[in-house]
Scaffold this motif. Structure first.
Motif, mmCIF file in Angstrom:
data_model
loop_
_atom_site.group_PDB
_atom_site.id
_atom_site.type_symbol
_atom_site.label_atom_id
_atom_site.label_comp_id
_atom_site.label_asym_id
_atom_site.label_seq_id
_atom_site.Cartn_x
_atom_site.Cartn_y
_atom_site.Cartn_z
ATOM 1 N N HIS A 26 -11.360 15.290 31.195
ATOM 2 C CA HIS A 26 -10.782 15.155 32.538
ATOM 3 C C HIS A 26 -10.305 16.484 33.111
ATOM 4 C CE1 HIS A 26 -11.287 10.911 32.990
ATOM 5 N NE2 HIS A 26 -10.797 10.710 31.782
ATOM 6 N N ASN A 27 -10.166 17.489 32.284
ATOM 7 C CA ASN A 27 -9.735 18.804 32.771
ATOM 8 C C ASN A 27 -10.895 19.676 33.232
ATOM 9 O OD1 ASN A 27 -6.993 18.408 32.501
ATOM 10 N ND2 ASN A 27 -6.955 19.125 30.391
ATOM 11 N N THR A 28 -12.114 19.250 32.997
ATOM 12 C CA THR A 28 -13.260 20.029 33.452
ATOM 13 C C THR A 28 -14.059 19.230 34.477
ATOM 14 O OG1 THR A 28 -15.184 21.335 32.797
ATOM 15 C CG2 THR A 28 -14.832 19.278 31.602
ATOM 16 N N LYS A 29 -14.647 19.955 35.407
ATOM 17 C CA LYS A 29 -15.512 19.313 36.401
ATOM 18 C C LYS A 29 -16.975 19.625 36.113
ATOM 19 C CE LYS A 29 -11.976 17.731 38.465
ATOM 20 N NZ LYS A 29 -11.537 16.449 37.966
ATOM 21 N N ASP A 30 -17.228 20.445 35.094
ATOM 22 C CA ASP A 30 -18.586 20.832 34.709
ATOM 23 C C ASP A 30 -19.287 19.637 34.054
ATOM 24 O OD1 ASP A 30 -20.720 21.702 32.907
ATOM 25 O OD2 ASP A 30 -20.078 23.750 33.341
ATOM 26 N N GLY A 31 -20.338 19.163 34.684
ATOM 27 C CA GLY A 31 -21.051 17.989 34.181
ATOM 28 C C GLY A 31 -21.641 18.172 32.796
ATOM 29 N N ASP A 32 -22.167 19.387 32.525
ATOM 30 C CA ASP A 32 -22.740 19.642 31.198
ATOM 31 C C ASP A 32 -21.661 19.632 30.125
ATOM 32 O OD1 ASP A 32 -25.306 19.851 32.239
ATOM 33 O OD2 ASP A 32 -25.203 22.034 32.436
ATOM 34 N N ALA A 33 -20.508 20.197 30.435
ATOM 35 C CA ALA A 33 -19.404 20.212 29.473
ATOM 36 C C ALA A 33 -18.908 18.795 29.213
ATOM 37 C CB ALA A 33 -18.267 21.089 29.984
ATOM 38 N N ARG A 34 -18.819 17.981 30.272
ATOM 39 C CA ARG A 34 -18.387 16.590 30.108
ATOM 40 C C ARG A 34 -19.366 15.819 29.225
ATOM 41 N NH1 ARG A 34 -15.730 13.581 35.141
ATOM 42 N NH2 ARG A 34 -13.720 14.624 34.997
ATOM 43 N N THR A 35 -20.657 16.049 29.438
ATOM 44 C CA THR A 35 -21.665 15.372 28.630
ATOM 45 C C THR A 35 -21.548 15.790 27.168
ATOM 46 O OG1 THR A 35 -23.160 15.134 30.509
ATOM 47 C CG2 THR A 35 -24.150 15.036 28.305
ATOM 48 N N ALA A 36 -21.327 17.074 26.921
ATOM 49 C CA ALA A 36 -21.186 17.562 25.542
ATOM 50 C C ALA A 36 -19.960 16.945 24.866
ATOM 51 C CB ALA A 36 -21.096 19.085 25.529
ATOM 52 N N ILE A 37 -18.862 16.841 25.587
ATOM 53 C CA ILE A 37 -17.636 16.248 25.042
ATOM 54 C C ILE A 37 -17.871 14.773 24.708
ATOM 55 C CG2 ILE A 37 -15.267 15.557 25.621
ATOM 56 C CD1 ILE A 37 -15.188 18.185 27.366
ATOM 57 N N ALA A 38 -18.473 14.049 25.640
ATOM 58 C CA ALA A 38 -18.734 12.620 25.416
ATOM 59 C C ALA A 38 -19.727 12.420 24.266
ATOM 60 C CB ALA A 38 -19.248 11.975 26.702
ATOM 61 N N ALA A 39 -20.730 13.284 24.173
ATOM 62 C CA ALA A 39 -21.712 13.171 23.087
ATOM 63 C C ALA A 39 -21.048 13.387 21.732
ATOM 64 C CB ALA A 39 -22.831 14.183 23.292
ATOM 65 N N ARG A 40 -20.139 14.359 21.670
ATOM 66 C CA ARG A 40 -19.425 14.613 20.412
ATOM 67 C C ARG A 40 -18.638 13.378 20.005
ATOM 68 N NH1 ARG A 40 -17.052 19.404 21.511
ATOM 69 N NH2 ARG A 40 -15.350 18.423 22.619
ATOM 70 N N GLN A 41 -17.967 12.755 20.957
ATOM 71 C CA GLN A 41 -17.173 11.572 20.628
ATOM 72 C C GLN A 41 -18.048 10.367 20.308
ATOM 73 O OE1 GLN A 41 -14.058 10.897 19.752
ATOM 74 N NE2 GLN A 41 -13.921 13.124 19.748
ATOM 75 N N ALA A 42 -19.192 10.240 20.952
ATOM 76 C CA ALA A 42 -20.117 9.138 20.625
ATOM 77 C C ALA A 42 -20.538 9.249 19.167
ATOM 78 C CB ALA A 42 -21.330 9.168 21.548
ATOM 79 N N GLU A 43 -20.841 10.456 18.748
ATOM 80 C CA GLU A 43 -21.240 10.675 17.350
ATOM 81 C C GLU A 43 -20.094 10.366 16.396
ATOM 82 O OE1 GLU A 43 -22.710 14.312 14.445
ATOM 83 O OE2 GLU A 43 -22.839 14.558 16.608
ATOM 84 N N GLN A 44 -18.896 10.827 16.731
ATOM 85 C CA GLN A 44 -17.743 10.597 15.861
ATOM 86 C C GLN A 44 -17.373 9.114 15.800
ATOM 87 O OE1 GLN A 44 -16.249 12.861 13.798
ATOM 88 N NE2 GLN A 44 -18.013 14.039 14.477
ATOM 89 N N LEU A 45 -17.353 8.448 16.947
ATOM 90 C CA LEU A 45 -16.990 7.028 16.961
ATOM 91 C C LEU A 45 -18.021 6.177 16.222
ATOM 92 C CD1 LEU A 45 -15.632 6.684 20.605
ATOM 93 C CD2 LEU A 45 -14.301 6.607 18.485
ATOM 94 N N SER A 46 -19.278 6.584 16.272
ATOM 95 C CA SER A 46 -20.327 5.840 15.571
ATOM 96 C C SER A 46 -20.095 5.812 14.068
ATOM 97 C CB SER A 46 -21.701 6.451 15.870
ATOM 98 O OG SER A 46 -22.041 6.222 17.217
ATOM 99 N N LYS A 47 -19.393 6.781 13.562
ATOM 100 C CA LYS A 47 -19.083 6.821 12.129
ATOM 101 C C LYS A 47 -18.076 5.742 11.733
ATOM 102 C CE LYS A 47 -19.853 11.791 11.739
ATOM 103 N NZ LYS A 47 -19.207 13.089 11.468
ATOM 104 N N HIS A 48 -17.337 5.204 12.727
ATOM 105 C CA HIS A 48 -16.253 4.265 12.427
ATOM 106 C C HIS A 48 -16.541 2.836 12.869
ATOM 107 C CE1 HIS A 48 -13.879 7.675 11.204
ATOM 108 N NE2 HIS A 48 -14.199 8.273 12.335
ATOM 109 N N VAL A 49 -17.695 2.618 13.478
ATOM 110 C CA VAL A 49 -18.092 1.258 13.863
ATOM 111 C C VAL A 49 -19.432 0.953 13.210
ATOM 112 C CG1 VAL A 49 -16.831 1.265 16.041
ATOM 113 C CG2 VAL A 49 -19.183 2.039 16.012
ATOM 114 N N ARG A 50 -19.827 -0.277 13.212
ATOM 115 C CA ARG A 50 -21.048 -0.675 12.503
ATOM 116 C C ARG A 50 -22.323 -0.438 13.305
ATOM 117 N NH1 ARG A 50 -18.964 -6.107 9.454
ATOM 118 N NH2 ARG A 50 -17.357 -5.019 8.279
ATOM 119 N N SER A 51 -22.189 -0.030 14.540
ATOM 120 C CA SER A 51 -23.367 0.251 15.358
ATOM 121 C C SER A 51 -23.178 1.599 16.038
ATOM 122 C CB SER A 51 -23.566 -0.848 16.406
ATOM 123 O OG SER A 51 -22.458 -0.884 17.268
ATOM 124 N N SER A 52 -24.245 2.074 16.644
ATOM 125 C CA SER A 52 -24.134 3.366 17.313
ATOM 126 C C SER A 52 -23.389 3.196 18.635
ATOM 127 C CB SER A 52 -25.510 3.975 17.546
ATOM 128 O OG SER A 52 -26.245 3.195 18.451
#
Length: 69
Positions: A26-52
Motif C-alpha cells: 500500500h505504500n507503493t504505487k508502482d504496479g510491478d513492485a505491487r505484483t512482486a510483493i503479492a507474488a512473494r506472499q502467494a508463494e509463502q501462503l501456499s506453503k501453509h495451506v493445502r492448495s496454491s
C-alpha cells in the motif's frame, strides 16, 4: 447452505512478513513492485495451506485489508 472456510494458521514470523508486505504494497504505487510483493506472499501462503494461493487472491486480500496494517 453457505460455504464456510476454516481460518489458516501461519507461524508468527510468516504473519509478520505478511503484514510487512501488506504495508509495502500500500505504500507503493508502482504496479510491478505491487505484483512482486503479492507474488512473494502467494508463494509463502501456499506453503501453509493445502492448495496454491493465486496472485489475484493475494491482491484482493491486500485490497480488502487496506487500512488494517
Amino acid at each position: 447452505m453457505p460455504l464456510t472456510r476454516n481460518p489458516i494458521e501461519i507461524p508468527p514470523d510468516a504473519a509478520k512478513a505478511f503484514m510487512r508486505d501488506l504495508r509495502a504494497y500500500h505504500n507503493t504505487k508502482d504496479g510491478d513492485a505491487r505484483t512482486a510483493i503479492a507474488a512473494r506472499q502467494a508463494e509463502q501462503l501456499s506453503k501453509h495451506v493445502r492448495s496454491s494461493v493465486k496472485l489475484a487472491e493475494v491482491k484482493e486480500l491486500f485490497e480488502r485489508m487496506k487500512g488494517q496494517s
